[in-house]
Scaffold this motif. Structure first.
Motif, short mmCIF file in Angstrom:
data_model
loop_
_atom_site.label_atom_id
_atom_site.label_comp_id
_atom_site.label_asym_id
_atom_site.label_seq_id
_atom_site.Cartn_x
_atom_site.Cartn_y
_atom_site.Cartn_z
N ALA A 32 0.87 -1.02 0.23
CA ALA A 32 -0.06 0.27 -0.10
C ALA A 32 1.01 1.27 -0.01
O ALA A 32 0.70 2.46 -0.66
CB ALA A 32 -0.96 0.04 1.10
N LEU A 34 4.03 1.55 -1.04
CA LEU A 34 4.72 1.65 -2.58
C LEU A 34 3.72 2.21 -3.72
O LEU A 34 4.02 2.26 -4.80
CB LEU A 34 5.37 0.54 -2.77
N SER A 35 2.39 2.24 -3.29
CA SER A 35 1.48 2.51 -4.56
C SER A 35 1.13 3.90 -4.45
O SER A 35 0.45 4.64 -5.18
CB SER A 35 -0.13 1.76 -3.78
N ALA A 36 1.93 4.82 -3.49
CA ALA A 36 1.77 6.22 -3.62
C ALA A 36 2.53 6.80 -4.72
O ALA A 36 3.01 6.27 -5.41
CB ALA A 36 2.47 6.95 -2.18
N ALA A 37 1.94 7.98 -4.91
CA ALA A 37 2.60 8.84 -6.27
C ALA A 37 4.12 8.62 -6.04
O ALA A 37 4.82 8.74 -5.04
CB ALA A 37 2.09 10.23 -6.34
N THR A 38 4.65 8.86 -7.23
CA THR A 38 6.23 8.92 -7.40
C THR A 38 6.68 9.77 -8.39
O THR A 38 5.96 9.61 -9.79
CB THR A 38 6.94 7.29 -7.62
N ILE A 113 7.04 10.10 0.93
CA ILE A 113 5.39 9.86 0.81
C ILE A 113 5.12 8.42 0.70
O ILE A 113 4.18 8.02 1.27
CB ILE A 113 5.43 10.35 -0.82
N GLN A 116 4.70 7.43 4.36
CA GLN A 116 3.58 7.76 5.17
C GLN A 116 2.41 7.14 4.70
O GLN A 116 1.45 6.85 5.49
CB GLN A 116 3.59 9.34 4.87
N ASN A 117 2.30 6.70 3.39
CA ASN A 117 1.20 5.80 3.03
C ASN A 117 1.02 4.58 3.71
O ASN A 117 0.09 4.00 3.94
CB ASN A 117 1.29 5.65 1.28
#
Lengths: 244, 244
Positions: A32, A34-38, A113, A116-117
């Motif tokens: 979850a 590593l599904s954040a924006a990049t 980021i 924190q996700n």
């Protein structure tokens, strides 16, 4: 609880029960994260799960005696990573010039980021967390312990576990100070800081039954009135990061 | 939808309806963001909400023609901020030595963590978001536009609005590459990257009806094979950040 209420109820947890964090749950939390924006799909994050009690003990010590690094159900080191992209450049037959300050900003931001996700994922199922910035006390030893290649920087640790404490919410600066309209207006900042100082003083006095009498300004003065981790600049350089 | 599913369903949104984002909701989202963990209670984040259409247009242009900066229901600039702490040091009668690389890491990490918390808050109520790293194309102009004092660095923009598109999920690197056990094992990284290259190639071909034939490695080579924002080093120095 709805998600906004969950986010607003964050406290760092430093005491955990002995219940382990299930492997599947841990992987689901990191996925979850590593599904954040990049930025530009760089995915400049690598997560290292540390279970070995000797490694955990060494990290707890170098982080300044933070014993919860040893006792948390799960412990992860979050790394800003351009090594993998360097390998990709080579595989594509191209060059790699990832040592610039901008590249370091991208990887650091990506990593924070994603972390924190993962934190929100963990807290949403009732787990507690604590970030461990103290791993930057000795990034060279962290690099050795975790066998990090060049272009990989250990940014912070993250304890995740089942909470065995229920600490009070820590007050934040008034939103009038941290959220501005159109431009960075400094007009009322001293007033806002003074109000927060009074608030924090009360918070500390109450939590310590009158023993700690401190303000936020005094905390900032103690934190920023001296050098902080002066090795970071040369450490980053030696890892091929933030060079120019 | 549970929170972990919400986090795993993130896509960047670049097309928004004309419906505005209610002021109370916007403030609630930013407050939730700023409830995230912060290093030593520094709270090194300032958020600037930009409504003025001229400022929005200028930012959209300097970010490389990203028109959704103009059309999103709300637009925020997230700044890594040590200025407020410098004022606090002065108020406490102390010195301020916040120009070190470590201080920059703390403020940058604080800011990214808070922003991602705000992103989750926004997405939890059905809003869409897009980070705008492109504001770092011209941080000096951003500094002028937003009247930023020293020790404040515009890290990224954030568009928030009601989605008017429903893009596909972008595949991520396999978790076997990004999550490691105990140490940074490089054994199977090339295999993992090759598998992801094949996956991304298929994703691009399908999304563009065969027009775009690209891999992640090729993307990384294009991104990191050249200089990136070479002004960042001296810009940060001029703002009193990342100096030593």
């Amino acid at each position: 609880m709805n998600t906004i209420d969950l986010l607003r109820s964050h406290r760092s947890i430093r005491k955990f029960t002995e219940q382990p964090v299930d492997d599947d749950l841990a992987e689901s939390i990191i996925t979850a994260g590593l599904s954040a924006a990049t930025s530009s799909n760089l995915q400049g994050t690598t997560v290292i799960r540390v279970c070995n009690p000797n490694t955990r003990a060494a990290i707890a010590e170098l982080a300044g005696g933070q014993t919860y690094v040893e006792t948390a159900g799960a412990f992860f080191v979050w790394c800003a990573d351009l090594h993998r992209s360097a390998v990709a450049c080579e595989m594509a037959g191209g060059e790699f010039h990832g040592g610039m300050t901008e590249h370091f900003i991208i990887a650091t931001t990506d990593c924070a980021i994603a972390a924190q996700n993962a934190v929100v994922a963990a807290e949403s199922v009732g787990l507690g967390i604590c970030y461990i910035g103290g791993i930057r006390n000795d990034p060279a030893q962290m690099t050795e312990l975790l066998d990090l290649p060049e272009q990989v920087v250990p940014l912070f640790g993250l304890c995740i576990g089942w909470p065995d404490q229920d600490p009070a919410l820590k007050p934040r600066l008034p939103i009038s100070v941290t959220l501005k309209e159109e431009t960075y207006d400094t007009t009322s900042e001293r007033e806002g800081i003074a109000a927060y100082d009074a608030h924090m003083r009360e918070y500390y006095l109450e939590r310590t039954k009158g023993k700690v009498d401190r303000t936020w300004s005094a905390d900032m003065s103690a934190l920023l009135g001296k050098e902080s981790r002066p090795h970071m600049r040369s450490y980053l350089d030696s890892q091929g990061m933030n060079q120019r």
